[in-house]
Every structure is written in C-alpha cells, then in structure tokens.
Design a protein around this motif. Structure first.
Motif, PDB file in Angstrom:
ATOM      1  N   ARG A 122       0.837  -1.210   0.000  1.00 23.20           N
ATOM      2  CA  ARG A 122       0.000   0.000   0.000  1.00 23.20           C
ATOM      3  C   ARG A 122       0.868   1.255   0.000  1.00 23.20           C
ATOM      4  NH1 ARG A 122      -2.992  -3.133   3.513  1.00 23.20           N
ATOM      5  NH2 ARG A 122      -2.120  -2.078   5.344  1.00 23.20           N
ATOM      6  N   CYS A 123       1.928   1.235   0.789  1.00 23.80           N
ATOM      7  CA  CYS A 123       2.837   2.382   0.851  1.00 23.80           C
ATOM      8  C   CYS A 123       3.490   2.615  -0.516  1.00 23.80           C
ATOM      9  CB  CYS A 123       3.892   2.146   1.926  1.00 23.80           C
ATOM     10  SG  CYS A 123       5.036   3.521   2.135  1.00 23.80           S
ATOM     11  N   ARG A 124       3.932   1.528  -1.147  1.00 23.63           N
ATOM     12  CA  ARG A 124       4.548   1.608  -2.476  1.00 23.63           C
ATOM     13  C   ARG A 124       3.559   2.194  -3.479  1.00 23.63           C
ATOM     14  NH1 ARG A 124       5.595  -3.575  -6.247  1.00 23.63           N
ATOM     15  NH2 ARG A 124       6.563  -2.502  -7.972  1.00 23.63           N
ATOM     16  N   ALA A 125       2.318   1.713  -3.404  1.00 27.12           N
ATOM     17  CA  ALA A 125       1.297   2.204  -4.338  1.00 27.12           C
ATOM     18  C   ALA A 125       1.022   3.683  -4.105  1.00 27.12           C
ATOM     19  CB  ALA A 125       0.018   1.385  -4.184  1.00 27.12           C
ATOM     20  N   ARG A 126       0.948   4.124  -2.856  1.00 30.29           N
ATOM     21  CA  ARG A 126       0.711   5.547  -2.559  1.00 30.29           C
ATOM     22  C   ARG A 126       1.870   6.410  -3.053  1.00 30.29           C
ATOM     23  NH1 ARG A 126      -1.275   3.568   2.366  1.00 30.29           N
ATOM     24  NH2 ARG A 126       0.710   4.059   3.375  1.00 30.29           N
ATOM     25  N   GLU A 127       3.091   5.951  -2.828  1.00 26.10           N
ATOM     26  CA  GLU A 127       4.259   6.708  -3.297  1.00 26.10           C
ATOM     27  C   GLU A 127       4.240   6.843  -4.811  1.00 26.10           C
ATOM     28  OE1 GLU A 127       7.663   4.574  -1.918  1.00 26.10           O
ATOM     29  OE2 GLU A 127       7.528   5.379   0.114  1.00 26.10           O
ATOM     30  N   PHE A 128       3.925   5.746  -5.487  1.00 28.25           N
ATOM     31  CA  PHE A 128       3.892   5.784  -6.944  1.00 28.25           C
ATOM     32  C   PHE A 128       2.759   6.685  -7.440  1.00 28.25           C
ATOM     33  CE2 PHE A 128       2.834   4.203 -11.192  1.00 28.25           C
ATOM     34  CZ  PHE A 128       4.060   4.367 -11.792  1.00 28.25           C
ATOM     35  N   GLU A 129       1.594   6.607  -6.812  1.00 21.49           N
ATOM     36  CA  GLU A 129       0.476   7.469  -7.195  1.00 21.49           C
ATOM     37  C   GLU A 129       0.846   8.940  -7.035  1.00 21.49           C
ATOM     38  OE1 GLU A 129      -2.945   6.318  -4.933  1.00 21.49           O
ATOM     39  OE2 GLU A 129      -3.026   4.343  -5.889  1.00 21.49           O
ATOM     40  N   ALA A 130       1.549   9.270  -5.951  1.00 19.68           N
ATOM     41  CA  ALA A 130       1.980  10.655  -5.737  1.00 19.68           C
ATOM     42  C   ALA A 130       2.968  11.082  -6.821  1.00 19.68           C
ATOM     43  CB  ALA A 130       2.614  10.802  -4.358  1.00 19.68           C
ATOM     44  N   PHE A 131       3.873  10.187  -7.180  1.00 17.86           N
ATOM     45  CA  PHE A 131       4.824  10.489  -8.251  1.00 17.86           C
ATOM     46  C   PHE A 131       4.082  10.749  -9.559  1.00 17.86           C
ATOM     47  CE2 PHE A 131       7.000   8.503 -11.916  1.00 17.86           C
ATOM     48  CZ  PHE A 131       7.941   9.491 -12.144  1.00 17.86           C
ATOM     49  N   VAL A 132       3.166   9.859  -9.906  1.00 16.69           N
ATOM     50  CA  VAL A 132       2.416  10.005 -11.161  1.00 16.69           C
ATOM     51  C   VAL A 132       1.599  11.292 -11.154  1.00 16.69           C
ATOM     52  CG1 VAL A 132       0.580   8.999 -12.582  1.00 16.69           C
ATOM     53  CG2 VAL A 132       2.392   7.545 -11.683  1.00 16.69           C
ATOM     54  N   ALA A 133       0.974  11.604 -10.021  1.00 15.97           N
ATOM     55  CA  ALA A 133       0.190  12.835  -9.936  1.00 15.97           C
ATOM     56  C   ALA A 133       1.049  14.064 -10.207  1.00 15.97           C
ATOM     57  CB  ALA A 133      -0.466  12.943  -8.560  1.00 15.97           C
ATOM     58  N   GLY A 134       2.286  14.033  -9.761  1.00 14.96           N
ATOM     59  CA  GLY A 134       3.159  15.181  -9.957  1.00 14.96           C
ATOM     60  C   GLY A 134       3.880  15.220 -11.286  1.00 14.96           C
ATOM     61  N   ALA A 135       4.173  14.051 -11.859  1.00 21.45           N
ATOM     62  CA  ALA A 135       5.039  14.007 -13.035  1.00 21.45           C
ATOM     63  C   ALA A 135       4.342  13.630 -14.337  1.00 21.45           C
ATOM     64  CB  ALA A 135       6.180  13.011 -12.791  1.00 21.45           C
ATOM     65  N   ALA A 136       3.172  13.059 -14.276  1.00 24.34           N
ATOM     66  CA  ALA A 136       2.538  12.530 -15.487  1.00 24.34           C
ATOM     67  C   ALA A 136       2.263  13.605 -16.532  1.00 24.34           C
ATOM     68  CB  ALA A 136       1.256  11.789 -15.140  1.00 24.34           C
ATOM     69  N   GLY A 137       1.844  14.779 -16.120  1.00 24.71           N
ATOM     70  CA  GLY A 137       1.544  15.842 -17.084  1.00 24.71           C
ATOM     71  C   GLY A 137       2.764  16.241 -17.894  1.00 24.71           C
ATOM     72  N   ARG A 138       3.866  16.448 -17.193  1.00 23.36           N
ATOM     73  CA  ARG A 138       5.094  16.830 -17.899  1.00 23.36           C
ATOM     74  C   ARG A 138       5.604  15.680 -18.765  1.00 23.36           C
ATOM     75  NH1 ARG A 138       9.562  20.865 -16.869  1.00 23.36           N
ATOM     76  NH2 ARG A 138      11.236  20.093 -18.192  1.00 23.36           N
ATOM     77  N   LEU A 139       5.554  14.462 -18.238  1.00 25.11           N
ATOM     78  CA  LEU A 139       6.012  13.309 -19.023  1.00 25.11           C
ATOM     79  C   LEU A 139       5.124  13.087 -20.252  1.00 25.11           C
ATOM     80  CD1 LEU A 139       6.975  10.878 -16.131  1.00 25.11           C
ATOM     81  CD2 LEU A 139       8.544  11.848 -17.840  1.00 25.11           C
ATOM     82  N   LEU A 140       3.825  13.344 -20.124  1.00 24.99           N
ATOM     83  CA  LEU A 140       2.949  13.233 -21.291  1.00 24.99           C
ATOM     84  C   LEU A 140       3.320  14.292 -22.327  1.00 24.99           C
ATOM     85  CD1 LEU A 140       0.616  11.949 -22.816  1.00 24.99           C
ATOM     86  CD2 LEU A 140      -0.931  13.478 -21.567  1.00 24.99           C
ATOM     87  N   HIS A 141       3.647  15.484 -21.867  1.00 27.81           N
ATOM     88  CA  HIS A 141       4.059  16.526 -22.808  1.00 27.81           C
ATOM     89  C   HIS A 141       5.350  16.120 -23.527  1.00 27.81           C
ATOM     90  CE1 HIS A 141       4.014  20.483 -24.565  1.00 27.81           C
ATOM     91  NE2 HIS A 141       5.278  20.661 -24.207  1.00 27.81           N
ATOM     92  N   VAL A 142       6.297  15.573 -22.788  1.00 26.04           N
ATOM     93  CA  VAL A 142       7.543  15.084 -23.401  1.00 26.04           C
ATOM     94  C   VAL A 142       7.219  14.010 -24.430  1.00 26.04           C
ATOM     95  CG1 VAL A 142       9.670  13.769 -22.960  1.00 26.04           C
ATOM     96  CG2 VAL A 142       9.035  15.657 -21.452  1.00 26.04           C
ATOM     97  N   SER A 143       6.375  13.074 -24.062  1.00 25.00           N
ATOM     98  CA  SER A 143       5.997  11.994 -24.968  1.00 25.00           C
ATOM     99  C   SER A 143       5.299  12.538 -26.215  1.00 25.00           C
ATOM    100  CB  SER A 143       5.088  11.014 -24.215  1.00 25.00           C
ATOM    101  OG  SER A 143       4.769   9.913 -24.990  1.00 25.00           O
ATOM    102  N   THR A 144       4.454  13.528 -26.030  1.00 28.93           N
ATOM    103  CA  THR A 144       3.748  14.141 -27.161  1.00 28.93           C
ATOM    104  C   THR A 144       4.726  14.863 -28.081  1.00 28.93           C
ATOM    105  OG1 THR A 144       1.752  14.351 -25.823  1.00 28.93           O
ATOM    106  CG2 THR A 144       1.878  15.718 -27.787  1.00 28.93           C
ATOM    107  N   LEU A 145       5.694  15.547 -27.510  1.00 26.40           N
ATOM    108  CA  LEU A 145       6.718  16.196 -28.338  1.00 26.40           C
ATOM    109  C   LEU A 145       7.504  15.154 -29.136  1.00 26.40           C
ATOM    110  CD1 LEU A 145       8.132  18.847 -25.839  1.00 26.40           C
ATOM    111  CD2 LEU A 145       6.734  19.284 -27.871  1.00 26.40           C
ATOM    112  N   LEU A 146       7.827  14.040 -28.497  1.00 25.09           N
ATOM    113  CA  LEU A 146       8.596  13.000 -29.188  1.00 25.09           C
ATOM    114  C   LEU A 146       7.813  12.408 -30.351  1.00 25.09           C
ATOM    115  CD1 LEU A 146      10.233  11.133 -26.175  1.00 25.09           C
ATOM    116  CD2 LEU A 146      11.349  12.668 -27.807  1.00 25.09           C
ATOM    117  N   THR A 147       6.544  12.119 -30.145  1.00 25.41           N
ATOM    118  CA  THR A 147       5.754  11.495 -31.206  1.00 25.41           C
ATOM    119  C   THR A 147       5.264  12.502 -32.238  1.00 25.41           C
ATOM    120  OG1 THR A 147       3.713  11.666 -29.907  1.00 25.41           O
ATOM    121  CG2 THR A 147       4.979   9.596 -29.732  1.00 25.41           C
ATOM    122  N   ALA A 148       5.393  13.792 -31.931  1.00 22.63           N
ATOM    123  CA  ALA A 148       4.964  14.875 -32.826  1.00 22.63           C
ATOM    124  C   ALA A 148       3.483  14.777 -33.158  1.00 22.63           C
ATOM    125  CB  ALA A 148       5.806  14.920 -34.096  1.00 22.63           C
ATOM    126  N   GLU A 149       2.709  14.353 -32.176  1.00 24.16           N
ATOM    127  CA  GLU A 149       1.260  14.303 -32.339  1.00 24.16           C
ATOM    128  C   GLU A 149       0.659  15.586 -31.768  1.00 24.16           C
ATOM    129  OE1 GLU A 149      -0.067   9.748 -31.831  1.00 24.16           O
ATOM    130  OE2 GLU A 149       0.947  10.596 -30.078  1.00 24.16           O
TER     131      GLU A 149
END
Length: 158
Positions: free
Chosen positions: A10-37
């Motif tokens: 549960r602790c691992r899952a909470r830590e990962f969820e917090a990471f995703v909540a903070g980083a997913a938007g920027r990582l999606l933008h990076v991914s979108t730039l890479l795919t040029a979509e």
C-alpha cells in the motif's frame, strides 16, 4: 501475504500514485513532443507514457535513492528510440518536420535540459554526434519558424 507485506504494498502504491500525480503531465508533454502528435489527439504518446510508467512501477522498490522522474524519462526515451519507426512525420507543429532522432535529442536537450553527456550515454552516441544532431534540429526548427505561413484556405479559394 502477511500484514507487513500488505502495508508495504500500500505504501509503495501511494508513493507511486503521488509520483504520477506530480510528473505525469510533464512526461505526457515530453511523450507528445517525441511522437509529434497534436496535444489533443496523442494516442501513441499516451501508450508510450503508460508503458514507461508501468516499467517504473515494476522497478519502484528498487530505485534506492534514484530520481524516479529521471528513470522514467530515460525509459520513455529508450522506448521511443526503439519504436521510432512508428513516429515518422506526424502532424504536430514544428517538431513534426524533424526526424525521430532529431526530435529525441532536441526534446532531451532543450525541453528537458539533459546534458549532452547524459543524452549521448542514453542514446549510445558520441557526444559530438549529439551536439551535431541538436544543432541541426535547432537550425531546422528556427528555419521553419521564420518561414512565411502558408496561405489560409480562404485566401487560396478567392
């Protein structure tokens, strides 16, 4: 599974969820730039990000002081490099005119601020090659920005 293992999960899952909540938007933008979509229609970028995040979750407990954002970005870049033949010229602005390798180097160097040496190591290229690819990509994007805009459909129709 005993109570201690369940608590750690549960602790691992909470830590990962917090990471995703903070980083997913920027990582999606990076991914979108890479795919040029386009940002509003980016299924390949989303699949690329989900795969990188799944890999990060699988290795989450083994990070031991490593930066999870950096590791996930590395995974994202590596997955893009392995599948770059899927990401040939797409509609997505200035970066769509670049080759997948140029986009990868440009995004890592200019958008993410990854040093040349780290970019070279990640891609298995000499530093001089990364420098040349980045310079060519920046020059190409700069040329495209300065080029006159194509006439609108209304202007062509009249």
């Amino acid at each position: 599974m005993d109570k201690r293992d369940a608590g750690q999960q549960r602790c691992r899952a909470r830590e990962f969820e917090a990471f995703v909540a903070g980083a997913a938007g920027r990582l999606l933008h990076v991914s979108t730039l890479l795919t040029a979509e386009p940002a509003d229609a980016n299924p390949r970028a989303q699949r690329l990000l989900v795969a990188a995040l799944a890999s990060a979750y699988a290795r989450w407990e083994f990070l031991r002081g490593e930066d999870p954002y950096d590791r996930t970005r590395q995974e994202l870049a590596a997955r893009f490099a392995r599948t770059s033949w899927h990401h040939r010229r797409r509609r997505g602005g200035l970066l769509a005119a670049l080759t997948p390798q140029e986009r990868l180097v440009l995004v890592l160097r200019m958008y993410e601020g990854v040093p040349e040496e780290q970019t070279a190591a990640l891609l298995g290229l000499p530093v001089q090659r990364v420098r040349a690819i980045c310079a060519r990509a920046v020059s190409h994007v700069d040329e495209l920005r300065r080029a006159p805009a194509p006439p609108s459909r209304a202007a062509v129709a009249s």
